[in-house]
Structure formats: structure tokens, C-alpha cells
Scaffold this active site. Structure first.
Site, PDB file in Angstrom:
ATOM      1  CB  SER A 117      -1.106  -0.050   1.239  1.00  0.00           C
ATOM      2  OG  SER A 117      -2.027  -0.765   0.921  1.00  0.00           O
ATOM      3  CE1 TYR A 223      -5.213   2.649   3.971  1.00  0.00           C
ATOM      4  CE2 TYR A 223      -5.808   0.426   2.605  1.00  0.00           C
ATOM      5  CZ  TYR A 223      -5.076   1.535   2.784  1.00  0.00           C
ATOM      6  OH  TYR A 223      -3.876   1.437   2.408  1.00  0.00           O
ATOM      7  CB  SER A 224     -12.273   1.098   0.482  1.00  0.00           C
ATOM      8  OG  SER A 224     -12.542   0.196  -0.593  1.00  0.00           O
ATOM      9  CG  ASN A 225      -6.933  -2.432  -0.915  1.00  0.00           C
ATOM     10  OD1 ASN A 225      -5.940  -1.576  -0.657  1.00  0.00           O
ATOM     11  ND2 ASN A 225      -6.949  -3.635  -0.134  1.00  0.00           N
ATOM     12  N   GLY A 371       3.202  -0.217   3.891  1.00  0.00           N
ATOM     13  CA  GLY A 371       2.552  -1.389   2.950  1.00  0.00           C
ATOM     14  C   GLY A 371       2.876  -2.556   3.276  1.00  0.00           C
TER      15      GLY A 371
END
Length: 426
Positions: A117, A223-225, A371
Site C-alpha cells: 500500500s 480504508y478501501s483498496n 504497505g
């Protein structure tokens, strides 16, 4: 990384990141501890290798830093670790542990690794550069740029970068009632079986949208990819090529020649340390496999980039000393959302903001975006002016470490050593 303190209901302990979200969490799977999305357990290597014989600081000895990274290995958090610190004493690079299980060679300090990330900070920077250039508007509806998805018109570009869009994470999330929403295989035996599968960005976004929204746009933080896959598609829509723009606007100007967007390529080119994944193949039966090779399309622009500690240092220093985006937008990037409290601070636009004084009693304000993806983890920290940075790679091994207990302790020790003075962590 799902780093919101408000989302601990779906994970045992939030470490700040995961599922390609930077060092994420400990989840309980069948009564056993599993690391959700990357920093799996490492190998405890007693007397693991020290730093390269000629560190980047031209022979300068930094035993306090070497001791701090050795702690990650000794605790079982890492099979190998490499680190680079730039500060008033110059630049120092070192490593601990092993490059490959069963071998004695230590990780190369110029090794490439999957940064997970931390990719999001690059993507957010690129989006803000397009805003500076007048090709995007930060508070414009994303639906106007990407009409094919029929997004809620209240979702703005800013909300994607800030994780306030309300879009479900296509890996794993919970719905409005707190019930689990399963997406693609992202951990365990299921991920192992599909680790070479190719996903398209459109497929990942539509999977998220099929689950419905988590909350109304701007109502909360989560939090969202999915947000950063959409950010990639947004860049492609207004420029024609995400990869070309990343290279021309960031990688080439900064001479980041060892940073790559791998696409569907499964290997890592150049020197690297191997990464391993420990999973439960059957009840009570654990296996460890080498996951150095994997297809990163499952995480896309939310966490697929490959880099080095040197390239991350050059990038993050340049960003924080004002060389990549305007002062106005850098300030916007650093405005944290109040609901995003986590181990890494609070989230702005692709950047975590953290007060080390509050956490450690020293060190001041730092910016970061760590990340991870399965087998790998990355650390990236900087002072506000970019003059002091810490970048690192962690590769997991075969030990079943207590990550929830050991990782925060080892990370605090490292940050205190790097940002509070050489004797602070002793």
C-alpha cells in the site's frame, strides 16, 4: 490497510494496513492467528547477519539502527529486513536476517521488493499533480469521469484519496450492519490457489459495487483498496495511460530507475530477498511456500508497485520538500481525517500524519505510508521537510510470531531510534 480504530470489530488487532494495505492486522482464522495480508510471520534467526560491510554512509557505524532491525528478526516478525535512514548524520543502509530460508546470505541493501500500500502514496501524488495541471478537479464527481460504473454522483476525487467514498473494499470488508462482506481470495489457502490469477481493474471495481455501499459518500472514513483502483482508472481516463504518466511525472524526473509497475508480471527483476507465506492448508496443518513470484493484479494500484529503499527515500523526500506537488495541494494531502485514527496516525490524501511526540514522547511530526502484500511489507517515513527519512523492507518467513504483540513494539523501537536520536531506544 484498514487502519481505522473504528473498524476493530472485524479484526482482532489493527496494526495499520493490510490486504495490500501496509502492515495490516491479526485476524483469527479457525482459532489460529493469521496475518491479514502480508507481513506474515518471519523466521527467528539467532545471530542473523549484520549490515552490509560498507553501508551507504561511507563506513559510518550505526549500531543502534542495526540493533533495532535485528529486533524484528529475533522476534520472528521477519526472515529478512533491509533499511535506509537519511538524517543529519548522512545516509546509512543495513540489513538483518537472511535473503532466503535455509541460506546464510543476508538481504541485499539495494534489493527490490513489493511495497504494497505504499503504492497509494505514489498514486495520490500523481492524482494531485493532475489537479495542479488542471486536468482533474479535486472536488469533482468521479462519476463525471468514469460514467460506466454509475457511481454515486456525490463521490468526489478527494474522497477516493481520503477513503471517505463509502465504497466496499473488494478484498474483505463489513457492510452497514457490520456483517462480513467477502470479496476476492486475499489470504490463506484460497489466495495461494489463485496467486497467479489475473484480475482486471474493472472486475475489481464492479465486485465492490455489487456489494452495495458501506455508507453515504463523505459520511465516514473507511480504508478501501477499491478507492485506489478507481484512482488508477481515473488517471487513465484523463491521460490515456496510468503507467506512462507515473513514469513521466514521477519516476523519470526523480531517476527512480528501480521502481516498477509490474502489471501482470509475476517475478521481481534484479537483486531481491525471498518472501514466504504461512497458511493453514487443512485444520491444524500449516504450510509455508515461497511467494516471491505472484500476480499483483489482485491489488492493482492499491498496492502493486516494486521498489527499493533508496528509491522510496528519494521519492518521499522529494514529495515532502515540495518538489512534486504545489504547496497548496501538499497541505491538502496532510490534512488528516478525524475518524482515521490508527497505529500509523490519521489519514490525509494518500498520506498518514503522525505525532511521534504523542506516541513515543519524542520525534515530532512525521508523514508515512507503510504497505504490505502477502509475504512483503514496506515502511516509509519522513519529517515534514523531507530532511530525515526512514525506508525499509520486511520479508516474512516461516515462524508463527505473535504479530499483534511484537510488531508495534519493534516498530516503536525503530522509530524512536531513527527519529529521537541514537540512544533513545537503548
Amino acid at each position: 490497510m484498514n487502519e481505522s480504530a473504528t473498524e476493530t470489530h472485524k479484526d482482532t488487532t489493527v496494526l495499520g494496513g493490510g490486504r495490500g494495505r501496509g502492515l495490516r492486522v491479526f485476524r483469527r482464522v479457525g482459532g489460529t492467528a493469521a496475518l491479514a495480508a502480508a507481513l506474515l510471520t518471519g523466521v527467528a534467526t539467532s545471530g542473523a547477519a549484520a549490515a552490509d560491510s560498507k553501508p551507504a554512509s561511507a563506513g559510518q557505524d550505526r549500531p543502534e539502527l542495526q540493533k533495532a532491525i535485528q529486533a524484528f528478526v529475533d522476534s520472528g516478525l521477519a526472515a529478512g529486513m533491509q533499511i535506509r535512514v537519511n538524517d543529519e548524520r548522512g545516509e546509512w543502509a543495513g540489513s538483518a536476517g537472511v535473503r532466503k530460508l535455509g541460506a546464510s546470505a543476508k538481504p541485499p541493501t539495494n534489493g527490490r521488493f513489493r511495497i504494497g500500500s505504499t503504492t497509494k502514496n505514489f498514486v495520490a501524488t500523481l492524482v494531485l499533480q493532475l489537479v495542479d495541471a488542471g486536468e482533474l478537479k479535486l472536488d469533482a464527481p468521479v462519476a463525471g469521469y468514469l460514467p460506466q460504473f454509475k457511481l454515486n454522483p456525490d463521490i468526489t476525487v478527494r474522497m477516493l484519496l481520503q477513503h471517505t467514498s463509502g465504497l466496499i473494499d473488494y478484498t474483505y470488508d463489513v457492510d452497514t450492519e457490520g456483517k462480513p462482506v467477502q470479496g476476492i481470495p486475499w489470504q490463506g489457502k484460497d489466495w495461494v490457489a489463485k496467486r497467479f490469477h489475473t484480475y482486471t481493474d474493472e472486475e475489481l471495481v464492479r465486485l465492490s459495487l455489487s456489494k452495495g455501499p458501506k455508507f453515504a459518500p463523505g459520511e465516514r472514513w473507511s480504508y478501501s483498496n477499491t478507492n485506489y483502483v478507481l484512482a488508477k482508472l481515473l488517471i487513465e481516463k484523463v491521460t490515456g495511460s496510468y503507467e506512462r504518466e507515473m513514469k513521466q511525472r514521477i519516476l523519470q524526473p526523480l531517476k527512480l530507475s528501480r521502481t516498477e509497475l509490474p502489471g501482470t508480471r509475476t517475478d521481481i527483476r534484479g537483486p531481491y530477498a525471498h518472501a514466504y507465506y504461512r497458511y493453514e492448508d487443512a485444520p491444524g496443518q500449516w504450510k509455508v511456500i515461497d511467494v516471491t513470484r505472484q500476480n499483483p493484479t489482485w491489488i492493482s494500484a492499491a498496492g502493486d508497485m516494486i521498489s527499493t529503499t533508496k528509491d522510496l527515500q528519494m521519492f518521499f523526500s522529494a514529495l515532502n520538500n515540495g518538489k512534486l506537488v504545489s504547496a497548496k495541494l501538499l497541505a491538502e494531502m496532510r490534512k488528516p481525517h478525524p475518524e482515521s485514527a490508527a497505529l500509523y496516525g490519521r489519514y490525509g490524501l494518500g498520506t498518514w500524519v503522525q505525532d511521534l511526540n504523542q506516541r513515543l514522547g519524542c520525534g515530532g511530526t512525521v508523514y508515512n505510508h507503510n504497505g504490505s502484500n502477502n509475504g512483503y511489507a514496506a515502511l516509509m517515513y519522513s519529517t515534514p521537510d523531507g530532511s530525515k527519512t526512514l525506508t525499509a523492507s520486511i520479508t516474512s518467513g516461516d515462524a508463527d510470531a505473535d504479530v499483534a504483540k511484537e510488531f508495534p513494539k519493534a516498530l516503536d523501537n525503530l522509530l524512536k531510534t531513527a527519529f529521537c536520536g541514537e540512544n533513545a531506544a537503548s
